[in-house]
Design a protein around this motif. Sequence first.
Motif, PDB file in Angstrom:
ATOM      1  N   UNK A 111      27.841  45.171  40.752  1.00  0.00           N
ATOM      2  CA  UNK A 111      27.728  46.104  41.868  1.00  0.00           C
ATOM      3  C   UNK A 111      28.640  45.723  43.034  1.00  0.00           C
ATOM      4  N   UNK A 112      28.918  44.427  43.172  1.00  0.00           N
ATOM      5  CA  UNK A 112      29.767  43.955  44.260  1.00  0.00           C
ATOM      6  C   UNK A 112      30.897  43.129  43.648  1.00  0.00           C
ATOM      7  N   UNK A 113      32.071  43.726  43.541  1.00  0.00           N
ATOM      8  CA  UNK A 113      33.190  43.043  42.910  1.00  0.00           C
ATOM      9  C   UNK A 113      34.437  43.180  43.773  1.00  0.00           C
ATOM     10  N   UNK A 114      35.257  42.145  43.787  1.00  0.00           N
ATOM     11  CA  UNK A 114      36.484  42.204  44.576  1.00  0.00           C
ATOM     12  C   UNK A 114      37.519  43.127  43.938  1.00  0.00           C
ATOM     13  N   UNK A 115      37.511  43.225  42.618  1.00  0.00           N
ATOM     14  CA  UNK A 115      38.513  44.015  41.903  1.00  0.00           C
ATOM     15  C   UNK A 115      37.870  44.946  40.890  1.00  0.00           C
ATOM     16  N   UNK A 116      38.589  46.019  40.568  1.00  0.00           N
ATOM     17  CA  UNK A 116      38.231  46.864  39.439  1.00  0.00           C
ATOM     18  C   UNK A 116      39.190  46.607  38.294  1.00  0.00           C
ATOM     19  N   UNK A 117      38.841  47.066  37.112  1.00  0.00           N
ATOM     20  CA  UNK A 117      39.590  46.755  35.901  1.00  0.00           C
ATOM     21  C   UNK A 117      40.978  47.408  35.892  1.00  0.00           C
ATOM     22  N   UNK A 118      41.877  46.855  35.070  1.00  0.00           N
ATOM     23  CA  UNK A 118      43.211  47.440  34.957  1.00  0.00           C
ATOM     24  C   UNK A 118      43.214  48.812  34.294  1.00  0.00           C
ATOM     25  N   UNK A 149      40.752  43.032  31.564  1.00  0.00           N
ATOM     26  CA  UNK A 149      40.491  42.200  32.740  1.00  0.00           C
ATOM     27  C   UNK A 149      41.796  41.664  33.308  1.00  0.00           C
ATOM     28  N   UNK A 150      41.761  41.357  34.576  1.00  0.00           N
ATOM     29  CA  UNK A 150      42.851  40.628  35.208  1.00  0.00           C
ATOM     30  C   UNK A 150      42.691  39.141  34.901  1.00  0.00           C
ATOM     31  N   UNK A 151      43.796  38.402  35.004  1.00  0.00           N
ATOM     32  CA  UNK A 151      43.752  36.957  34.743  1.00  0.00           C
ATOM     33  C   UNK A 151      42.767  36.260  35.680  1.00  0.00           C
ATOM     34  N   UNK A 152      42.691  36.711  36.918  1.00  0.00           N
ATOM     35  CA  UNK A 152      41.772  36.078  37.873  1.00  0.00           C
ATOM     36  C   UNK A 152      40.314  36.364  37.523  1.00  0.00           C
ATOM     37  N   UNK A 153      40.051  37.458  36.810  1.00  0.00           N
ATOM     38  CA  UNK A 153      38.687  37.736  36.349  1.00  0.00           C
ATOM     39  C   UNK A 153      38.250  36.691  35.330  1.00  0.00           C
ATOM     40  N   UNK A 154      39.169  36.368  34.412  1.00  0.00           N
ATOM     41  CA  UNK A 154      38.876  35.368  33.385  1.00  0.00           C
ATOM     42  C   UNK A 154      38.671  34.006  34.036  1.00  0.00           C
TER      43      UNK A 154
END
Length: 229
Positions: free
Chosen positions: A119-126, A190-195
């Motif tokens: 619900x609270x995320x800094x980024x959304x998916x590619x 996902x972005x690399x920073x998500x992983x």
Amino acid sequence: MHNRASRASAIAGVVCLVLFALLAALLLTVDRAPIAGDGSLVGLASLNASAHSLLGESHLAETLSNVLLVVPFASMLALAVMGIRQIIVRRSLAGVSRDLWLLLGLYVVMLVLYVLFNHVSTNNRPLLQDGVCEPSFPSSHTLLAVTTLGAAMVQAGQRMRQGGARTTVVAVCAVAMAALVIARALSGVHWATDILGGILLGAALVAFYRAIAFGADDDKAARGKHARR
């Protein structure tokens, strides 16, 4: 916790948690650009865009990452069966080992974090998936794999005698964890920073669990070893 191993686990947990918080802060403040699948802003955009271009997108890798989830869920089931067996044998909830109750707490914390970051995320998916661009930080697959399989490796190290069986369990967990994380990175969802965020947060949870659940046991073992000298 007075022994070296427990202190090391606690310190490792703090370091991973601080690095996770730092990464989240960077994503909120540095190089934000509208590169998400829905055009929303993504932090560390240049780095993430370059990594995404390099890793590409693979439906096969995404499918594999979903299939491999059977391993962490199997580890959770095996440890749950262990707890149920203790209840049956000892005929009391109080008979369940402290470390297994703490393991249940670890799973609850992981679930709460999953719901929170969903619900609270800094980024959304590619990518858009079914017309929706979901929150992506941290990767929930990665968090699940690192937390559950890391905890299973800790359990194996504490409960199983040294030998082929323990080595096999630890190796299977480690290989499955690495394969799931790599597959998720190659999937392109996902972005690399998500992983990286999922790895750091999961590692912090496992380190704190190791320090809290087995610190007292380590102290007793150390004192016993000292007394025998």
